[in-house]
Design a protein around this motif. Structure first.
Motif, PDB file in Angstrom:
ATOM      1  N   CYS A   1       0.867  -1.135   0.013  1.00  0.00           N
ATOM      2  CA  CYS A   1       0.002   0.057   0.072  1.00  0.00           C
ATOM      3  C   CYS A   1       0.930   1.195  -0.024  1.00  0.00           C
ATOM      4  O   CYS A   1       1.992   1.236   0.663  1.00  0.00           O
ATOM      5  CB  CYS A   1      -0.827   0.064   1.126  1.00  0.00           C
TER       6      CYS A   1
ATOM      7  N   CYS B   1       0.709   1.232   7.228  1.00  0.00           N
ATOM      8  CA  CYS B   1      -0.228   0.000   6.730  1.00  0.00           C
ATOM      9  C   CYS B   1       0.620  -1.004   6.682  1.00  0.00           C
ATOM     10  O   CYS B   1       1.582  -1.136   5.658  1.00  0.00           O
ATOM     11  CB  CYS B   1      -0.882   0.705   5.443  1.00  0.00           C
TER      12      CYS B   1
ATOM     13  N   HIS C   1      -7.933  -0.478  -2.375  1.00  0.00           N
ATOM     14  CA  HIS C   1      -7.725  -0.464  -1.037  1.00  0.00           C
ATOM     15  C   HIS C   1      -7.427   0.774  -0.444  1.00  0.00           C
ATOM     16  O   HIS C   1      -7.683   1.186   0.785  1.00  0.00           O
ATOM     17  CB  HIS C   1      -6.376  -1.412  -1.015  1.00  0.00           C
TER      18      HIS C   1
HETATM   19 ZN   LIG Z   1      -3.174   0.581   3.248  1.00  0.00          ZN
END
Ligand SMILES: [Zn+2]
Ligand SMILES: [Zn+2]
Ligand SMILES: [Zn+2]
Ligand SMILES: [Zn+2]
Length: 325
Positions: free
Chosen positions: A141, A148, A160
């Motif tokens: 991410c 994250c 996402h």
């Molecule tokens: Zn994330």
């Protein structure tokens, strides 16, 4: 093209990726020499990386590669994972013309099977090898730098990040352009705005004074263990009516909890006002909107310093996904 951030030290057009190692079969655009298909370009990208790693690392990679299905890290130009028609990540099923120009099935349909490079209608063939490749690629991410831990399929990355709780929020101070994971950067407020958020614990009542001329007071929970939530107790002077109050949480993404609060204002001589409300969660806060006002405290509740003395208690309630406003 999908937006990708590059980790420090990486070339700006490449990205570190992880995929399952698969045996290279005979057919398909992914292994053919001289093809201009995305799969061929991806394979070229891999070769480029292998040339760049150290000898020990190469041996280690080879040893690990003997075990079928084990993940390896590769560098790849993200352009080859994007559809050349819609510029979004390639989503199987994927088809190519006889010259190897690959695109999503839906994009071919929209163009009535006319190749955008060959400039004529073409006969399409499905590219299973490229489908396997794009389905096996996992990327970090973009908000990994803020905590994250997720690795997601390349095609699902944007979706996402839309809901990622480590996504950026905008600093609420006027004219400040800072955007980041506010919960991780409370020092931004002290360093740039000379304001230190007041600490509190969920479910415990605490005292807070609303100062004159301050549009909000910043609060941060001590007992947030995964991710920090920053709250704004916003106030607006309503002249002779008094002062409007509301509590907002500055956060992005889809939280798996929601917040409520109890607030009590005292006039110092025994009279009090009490109110209970849910906390509004926003990614960006500009000013206290009329619709968000929870409580109006009469002017005569001010103390001799012109401040409102409040008792506040914020509750954190775990729940199924709660959408941000
Ligand atoms: Zn994330
Ligand atoms: Zn497409
Ligand atoms: Zn073509
Ligand atoms: Zn700021």
């Amino acid at each position: 093209m999908a937006k990708l951030s590059s980790a420090e030290g990486e070339r700006p057009t490449t990205r570190s990726l992880t995929r399952k190692r698969k045996a290279c079969g005979g057919g398909g655009g992914g292994c053919g020499g001289g093809s201009s298909s995305p799969a061929a370009a991806a394979a070229e990208g891999e070769r480029g990386v292998e040339g760049g790693v150290g000898e020990d690392e190469e041996e280690e990679e080879e040893d690990r590669g003997e075990e079928k299905g084990e993940a390896i890290r590769v560098m790849i130009d993200p352009d080859v994972l994007d559809c050349s028609i819609c510029f979004e990540p390639l989503r199987p099923p994927l088809y190519q013309c006889q010259k190897g120009h690959a695109a999503c099935s839906s994009c071919w349909s929209l163009r009535n099977n006319k190749c955008h490079i060959c400039l004529r209608r073409v006969t399409l063939s499905r590219i299973f090898s490229l489908e396997k490749l794009v389905e096996s690629i996992a990327v970090s991410c973009s908000y990994a730098k803020w905590g994250c831990p997720e690795s997601v399929n390349y095609a699902e990355k944007a979706a996402h990040e839309e809901t990622c709780i480590f996504g950026p929020s905008k600093c609420p101070f006027p004219r400040c352009t800072y955007e980041g994971y506010i919960g991780l950067s409370p020092t931004h407020f002290s360093a740039n705005h000379n304001k230190t958020p007041k600490g509190f614990s969920y479910n415990q009542s605490f005292k807070i004074n609303v100062l004159r001329g301050e549009p909000f007071t910043l609060l941060i929970a001590w007992n947030d263990y995964v991710g920090k939530h920053v709250f704004l107790l916003a106030n607006k002077n309503l002249g002779s009516l008094g002062c409007a109050l509301s509590l907002t949480c500055l956060h992005s993404g889809v939280l798996n909890c929601h917040f409520s609060y109890d607030i009590m204002a005292n006039d110092g001589s025994g009279a009090s006002l009490q109110f209970k409300d849910n906390v509004v969660v926003v990614r960006e806060w500009n000013e206290l909107e009329k619709a968000d006002i929870s409580l109006v405290v009469p002017k005569y509740f001010r103390n001799s310093d012109g401040e409102f003395e409040l008792d506040l208690c914020i509750h954190k309630i775990w729940s199924s996904a709660v959408k941000k406003k």
